[in-house]
Design an enzyme around this catalytic site. Structure first.
Site, PDB file in Angstrom:
ATOM      1  N   HIS A 199       8.645  40.677  38.151  1.00 42.53           N
ATOM      2  CA  HIS A 199       7.948  41.482  37.133  1.00 42.53           C
ATOM      3  C   HIS A 199       6.660  40.823  36.653  1.00 42.53           C
ATOM      4  O   HIS A 199       5.920  41.400  35.873  1.00 42.53           O
ATOM      5  CB  HIS A 199       8.872  41.817  35.950  1.00 42.53           C
ATOM      6  CG  HIS A 199       9.238  40.654  35.072  1.00 42.53           C
ATOM      7  ND1 HIS A 199       8.677  40.478  33.830  1.00 42.53           N
ATOM      8  CD2 HIS A 199      10.091  39.638  35.247  1.00 42.53           C
ATOM      9  CE1 HIS A 199       9.199  39.389  33.277  1.00 42.53           C
ATOM     10  NE2 HIS A 199      10.060  38.858  34.117  1.00 42.53           N
TER      11      HIS A 199
ATOM     12  N   GLN B 215       5.008  31.621  37.157  1.00 46.94           N
ATOM     13  CA  GLN B 215       3.610  31.963  36.821  1.00 46.94           C
ATOM     14  C   GLN B 215       2.652  31.547  37.943  1.00 46.94           C
ATOM     15  O   GLN B 215       1.443  31.706  37.810  1.00 46.94           O
ATOM     16  CB  GLN B 215       3.182  31.273  35.506  1.00 46.94           C
ATOM     17  CG  GLN B 215       3.928  31.743  34.280  1.00 46.94           C
ATOM     18  CD  GLN B 215       3.599  33.187  33.870  1.00 46.94           C
ATOM     19  OE1 GLN B 215       2.643  33.795  34.358  1.00 46.94           O
ATOM     20  NE2 GLN B 215       4.398  33.741  32.975  1.00 46.94           N
TER      21      GLN B 215
ATOM     22  N   THR C  95      27.099  42.636  44.723  1.00 45.02           N
ATOM     23  CA  THR C  95      26.498  43.406  45.818  1.00 45.02           C
ATOM     24  C   THR C  95      24.980  43.266  45.776  1.00 45.02           C
ATOM     25  O   THR C  95      24.378  43.527  44.732  1.00 45.02           O
ATOM     26  CB  THR C  95      26.856  44.905  45.666  1.00 45.02           C
ATOM     27  OG1 THR C  95      28.275  45.009  45.608  1.00 45.02           O
ATOM     28  CG2 THR C  95      26.312  45.727  46.807  1.00 45.02           C
TER      29      THR C  95
ATOM     30  N   THR D   1      15.016  33.713  34.765  1.00 48.70           N
ATOM     31  CA  THR D   1      15.961  33.083  33.835  1.00 48.70           C
ATOM     32  C   THR D   1      17.261  32.762  34.564  1.00 48.70           C
ATOM     33  O   THR D   1      17.775  31.637  34.492  1.00 48.70           O
ATOM     34  CB  THR D   1      16.232  34.021  32.626  1.00 48.70           C
ATOM     35  OG1 THR D   1      15.013  34.144  31.899  1.00 48.70           O
ATOM     36  CG2 THR D   1      17.320  33.477  31.727  1.00 48.70           C
TER      37      THR D   1
ATOM     38  N   CYS E 143       9.678  34.901  25.340  1.00 52.98           N
ATOM     39  CA  CYS E 143      11.102  34.568  25.172  1.00 52.98           C
ATOM     40  C   CYS E 143      11.338  33.523  24.102  1.00 52.98           C
ATOM     41  O   CYS E 143      12.443  33.022  23.948  1.00 52.98           O
ATOM     42  CB  CYS E 143      11.683  34.078  26.484  1.00 52.98           C
ATOM     43  SG  CYS E 143      11.354  35.182  27.823  1.00 52.98           S
TER      44      CYS E 143
HETATM   45  N1  PLP Z   1       9.738  30.844  33.831  1.00 48.82           N
HETATM   46  C1  PLP Z   1       8.491  31.095  33.419  1.00 48.82           C
HETATM   47  C2  PLP Z   1       7.427  30.066  33.656  1.00 48.82           C
HETATM   48  C3  PLP Z   1       8.183  32.302  32.783  1.00 48.82           C
HETATM   49  O1  PLP Z   1       6.931  32.546  32.380  1.00 48.82           O
HETATM   50  C4  PLP Z   1       9.227  33.249  32.569  1.00 48.82           C
HETATM   51  C5  PLP Z   1       8.955  34.526  31.859  1.00 48.82           C
HETATM   52  O2  PLP Z   1       8.163  34.603  30.953  1.00 48.82           O
HETATM   53  C6  PLP Z   1      10.524  32.937  33.025  1.00 48.82           C
HETATM   54  C7  PLP Z   1      10.732  31.729  33.643  1.00 48.82           C
HETATM   55  C8  PLP Z   1      11.667  33.910  32.835  1.00 48.82           C
HETATM   56  O3  PLP Z   1      11.542  34.975  33.703  1.00 48.82           O
HETATM   57  P1  PLP Z   1      12.458  36.295  33.574  1.00 48.82           P
HETATM   58  O4  PLP Z   1      11.837  37.124  32.528  1.00 48.82           O
HETATM   59  O5  PLP Z   1      12.390  36.915  34.930  1.00 48.82           O
HETATM   60  O6  PLP Z   1      13.833  35.887  33.263  1.00 48.82           O
END
Ligand code: PLP
Length: 372
Positions: free
Chosen positions: A198, A178, A234, A70, A320
């Site tokens: 993650h 992904q 940092t 993100t 999300c």
């Molecule tokens: N981009 C894609 C294609 C994702 O699947 C995700 C998470 O589901 C993200 C961005 C966001 O990642 P993060 O959870 O590390 O902010």
């Protein structure tokens, strides 16, 4: 519990966690400090960054550590748009992007940028003919996902790169969150690329933005250049070291893990397709770990809840964007609002077991009999 939501979050690999703990305990220094402890931390950070860069086909100076994809997407999109506003304010993206791309674009639109979203073809890929039509001399950015999180479609990045060659002012940002560890992908021919650890057995709160060395972007955070002027704060050495372990394992075992996941996916798809009201939304040729489907006449949220009550975790849209609205990605491939409202996603891992699959199919059958 049967966990089948690995595209939302993948549990940490024990080797990654051990690496994190060891580095956190053994390296007390701030990599920016000039004393012995700082020097040791700096050396390990340099080694780690070099290794991560080599795994992704990038230069060490192109690696920016972030808190996840993100932040990486926000930094790339806003950073490129703001640093290039003298060249134009036109930005292209797609209907398939993650909320962190969509949200960044909305913020930019409110600041006077013009955003056009490319249509998706029935096979889930972006309409490259429309891309050719919409590109203009003042287009400064195309933001595209390498693999979308809802359907698992693999986008034709080579073709997109070729098309952009005629538009030297247009930067290409690729969201590879992904894709890394799932398909072969390196930082070749892109201006920026985001990823999150993650999703591949790394730790939460850890991601990267790769940024082409010569590219100037405006930072999101100001004050204290630390590791890079583009991302203040940092550097968290232990997170970087853990990320390196996660990435190394994800790439080293990618082919064998993919084969395991592909077998389970085929098994699931074969059994599920035999239910008359099941419609598979994920296009043929996508990544095997993501399987999107709809049960005609049953809302995705309703089916997900029924599965959850039986101990099975799947997701509706991406984690999300659980806002109850129909999935744009599923609508794009099916062109049916009802079908997109009925859609939900199973996502698999090499850690998924045959017991998980059997248990899921039993729970699915019970929910289907009850709701469909
Ligand atoms: N981009 C894609 C294609 C994702 O699947 C995700 C998470 O589901 C993200 C961005 C966001 O990642 P993060 O959870 O590390 O902010």
């Amino acid at each position: 519990m049967i966990y089948l939501d690995y595209a939302a979050n993948h549990p940490v690999d024990p080797a990654v966690l051990s690496r994190f703990c060891a580095v956190e305990m053994d390296y007390p220094g701030n990599p920016n400090s000039s004393h012995l402890a700082g020097q040791a931390a700096r050396e390990l950070l340099a080694e780690t960054t070099e290794h991560i860069a080599s795994l992704l086909g990038a230069k060490p100076t192109e690696v920016l550590y972030t808190s996840g994809a993100t932040e990486a997407n926000n930094l790339a999109l806003k950073g490129i748009a703001r640093a290039n506003r003298h060249l134009g304010k036109h930005i292209l993206s797609t209907q398939l992007e993650h909320a962190s791309v969509g949200g960044s674009l909305t913020a930019l639109q409110q600041q006077g940028y013009e955003i056009d979203l490319l249509d998706i073809r029935r096979d889930g890929t972006i309409d490259t003919d429309q891309l050719r039509e919409l590109l203009r001399p003042d287009t400064i950015l195309l933001a595209v996902t390498a693999v979308d999180s809802e359907l698992g479609t693999i986008q034709p990045l080579e073709e997109i790169r070729e098309i952009l060659k005629d538009y030297p002012n247009c930067r290409l940002h690729v969201d590879a969150t992904q894709a890394v560890g799932r398909i072969p992908i390196t930082f070749q021919g892109f201006d920026t690329m985001s990823l999150a650890f993650h999703k591949i057995g790394g730790l939460n709160g850890s991601g990267l933005l790769l940024k082409r060395q010569q590219l100037v972007i405006e930072p999101l955070f100001h004050g204290g250049s630390s590791d890079s002027i583009y991302r203040s704060g940092t550097p968290t050495l232990a997170l970087a070291a853990a990320a390196d372990t996660a990435l190394t394992l994800a790439i080293e075992y990618r082919d064998e893990r993919t084969a395991v996941v592909r077998d389970m996916r085929t098994q699931l798809e074969t059994v599920l397709s035999a239910f008359p009201k099941v419609r598979i939304n994920s296009p043929v040729g996508g990544v095997p770990h993501i399987l999107n489907l709809s049960i005609q006449g049953v809302k995705g949220t309703q089916f997900q809840k029924a599965l959850s009550e039986r101990g099975v975790c799947v997701s509706v849209k991406s984690a999300c964007s659980s806002d109850g609205l129909p999935s744009k990605a599923v609508f794009a491939v099916s062109r049916e609002r009802k079908n997109s409202l009925s859609s939900w996603r199973i996502s698999l891992s090499w850690r998924t077991t045959q017991e998980d699959i059997t248990g899921f199919l039993q729970a699915f059958d019970a929910c289907y009999q009850e709701l469909a």
